[in-house]
Design a protein around this motif. Structure first.
Motif, mmCIF file in Angstrom:
data_model
loop_
_atom_site.group_PDB
_atom_site.id
_atom_site.type_symbol
_atom_site.label_atom_id
_atom_site.label_comp_id
_atom_site.label_asym_id
_atom_site.label_seq_id
_atom_site.Cartn_x
_atom_site.Cartn_y
_atom_site.Cartn_z
ATOM 1 N N TRP A 48 -9.508 -12.330 10.557
ATOM 2 C CA TRP A 48 -9.100 -12.651 9.213
ATOM 3 C C TRP A 48 -8.476 -11.417 8.489
ATOM 4 N N VAL A 49 -7.745 -11.649 7.682
ATOM 5 C CA VAL A 49 -6.954 -10.459 7.025
ATOM 6 C C VAL A 49 -6.865 -10.779 5.533
ATOM 7 N N GLY B 92 -0.934 -2.733 2.054
ATOM 8 C CA GLY B 92 -1.933 -2.278 2.691
ATOM 9 C C GLY B 92 -3.122 -3.355 3.076
ATOM 10 N N VAL B 93 -3.984 -3.123 3.792
ATOM 11 C CA VAL B 93 -5.027 -4.001 4.259
ATOM 12 C C VAL B 93 -6.189 -3.699 3.285
ATOM 13 N N THR B 94 -6.621 -4.872 2.698
ATOM 14 C CA THR B 94 -7.795 -4.878 1.787
ATOM 15 C C THR B 94 -9.099 -5.290 2.249
ATOM 16 N N GLY B 95 -8.974 -5.993 3.638
ATOM 17 C CA GLY B 95 -10.052 -6.509 4.247
ATOM 18 C C GLY B 95 -9.678 -7.157 5.581
ATOM 19 N N SER B 96 -10.436 -6.840 6.647
ATOM 20 C CA SER B 96 -10.050 -7.670 7.815
ATOM 21 C C SER B 96 -11.310 -7.468 8.740
ATOM 22 N N THR C 24 -5.969 -4.660 14.297
ATOM 23 C CA THR C 24 -5.672 -3.394 14.676
ATOM 24 C C THR C 24 -4.730 -2.613 13.503
ATOM 25 N N SER C 25 -3.622 -3.504 13.185
ATOM 26 C CA SER C 25 -2.783 -2.876 12.159
ATOM 27 C C SER C 25 -2.062 -4.065 11.611
ATOM 28 N N ALA C 26 -1.309 -3.716 10.507
ATOM 29 C CA ALA C 26 -0.711 -4.598 9.463
ATOM 30 C C ALA C 26 0.661 -3.866 9.280
ATOM 31 N N THR C 27 1.904 -4.709 9.638
ATOM 32 C CA THR C 27 3.158 -3.566 9.326
ATOM 33 C C THR C 27 3.991 -4.610 8.268
ATOM 34 N N ASP C 28 4.377 -3.944 7.237
ATOM 35 C CA ASP C 28 5.284 -4.438 6.273
ATOM 36 C C ASP C 28 6.696 -4.326 6.931
ATOM 37 N N ASN C 29 7.175 -5.414 7.555
ATOM 38 C CA ASN C 29 8.622 -5.417 8.048
ATOM 39 C C ASN C 29 9.597 -5.413 6.839
ATOM 40 N N SER C 30 9.307 -6.209 5.987
ATOM 41 C CA SER C 30 10.423 -6.286 4.811
ATOM 42 C C SER C 30 9.912 -7.224 3.731
ATOM 43 N N ALA C 31 10.400 -7.435 2.609
ATOM 44 C CA ALA C 31 9.863 -8.416 1.555
ATOM 45 C C ALA C 31 9.354 -9.452 2.230
ATOM 46 N N GLY C 32 8.212 -9.850 1.871
ATOM 47 C CA GLY C 32 7.667 -11.157 2.468
ATOM 48 C C GLY C 32 7.604 -11.272 3.883
ATOM 49 N N VAL D 49 -1.998 -11.646 0.117
ATOM 50 C CA VAL D 49 -1.592 -12.597 1.285
ATOM 51 C C VAL D 49 -2.862 -12.506 2.160
ATOM 52 N N GLY D 50 -3.392 -13.786 2.634
ATOM 53 C CA GLY D 50 -4.369 -13.861 3.692
ATOM 54 C C GLY D 50 -4.089 -14.850 4.783
ATOM 55 N N SER D 51 -4.935 -14.438 5.898
ATOM 56 C CA SER D 51 -4.834 -15.584 6.835
ATOM 57 C C SER D 51 -6.087 -15.472 7.604
ATOM 58 N N VAL D 52 -6.248 -16.789 8.326
ATOM 59 C CA VAL D 52 -7.667 -16.642 9.004
ATOM 60 C C VAL D 52 -7.065 -17.420 10.645
ATOM 61 N N VAL D 53 -7.539 -16.614 11.773
ATOM 62 C CA VAL D 53 -7.167 -17.287 13.003
ATOM 63 C C VAL D 53 -8.634 -17.946 13.430
#
Length: 126
Positions: free
Chosen positions: A31-32, A41-45, A49-57, A117-121
């Motif tokens: 979850w992130v 930035g990541v506020t919780g997860s 390992t990492s989160a990358t901001d590729n471009s807007a959205g 922006v959140g997601s759960v796997v």
């Protein structure tokens, strides 16, 4: 390293038990919570390992302990943006055992950042 093997887990105070396979198979594997606007930035997860901001959205999330295959399920959520009518999704072609993309865009396909922006796997770990 030690290994604990059990069939059932029981809550001491309530006396409620659950099959151990539920704990292994029925819990979120990743979850992130991302901050997509201002300073990304990541506020919780968990298990990230990492989160990358590729471009807007457009974000790539790298999973620490890989999934067994790409048939896992992703549930997503963003802050409501009525001004831009943004929606969020995880495109299937960008779903790998060790990472997935999370995108936010309008119905017309114009990508845009969101504050939350959140997601759960859910699925099986490798």
């Amino acid at each position: 390293m030690s290994t604990l093997k059990v069939d059932t887990i029981e809550d001491l105070s309530a006396g409620t038990s659950v099959d151990a396979t539920y704990v292994v198979n029925g819990t979120a594997k990743v979850w992130v919570n991302l901050k997509g606007t201002d300073t990304f930035g990541v506020t919780g997860s968990v298990n990230l390992t990492s989160a990358t901001d590729n471009s807007a959205g457009d974000y790539t999330l790298t999973i620490a302990s890989d999934m067994a295959d790409v048939t896992y399920t992703i549930t997503t959520g963003i802050t409501h943006d009525s001004a831009n009518d943004l929606h969020d999704f995880c495109p299937a072609p960008q779903r790998l055992t060790g990472s997935y993309d999370h995108e936010t865009a309008t119905g017309a396909g114009t990508k845009g950042d969101q504050g939350f922006v959140g997601s759960v796997v859910m699925g099986t770990l490798a």
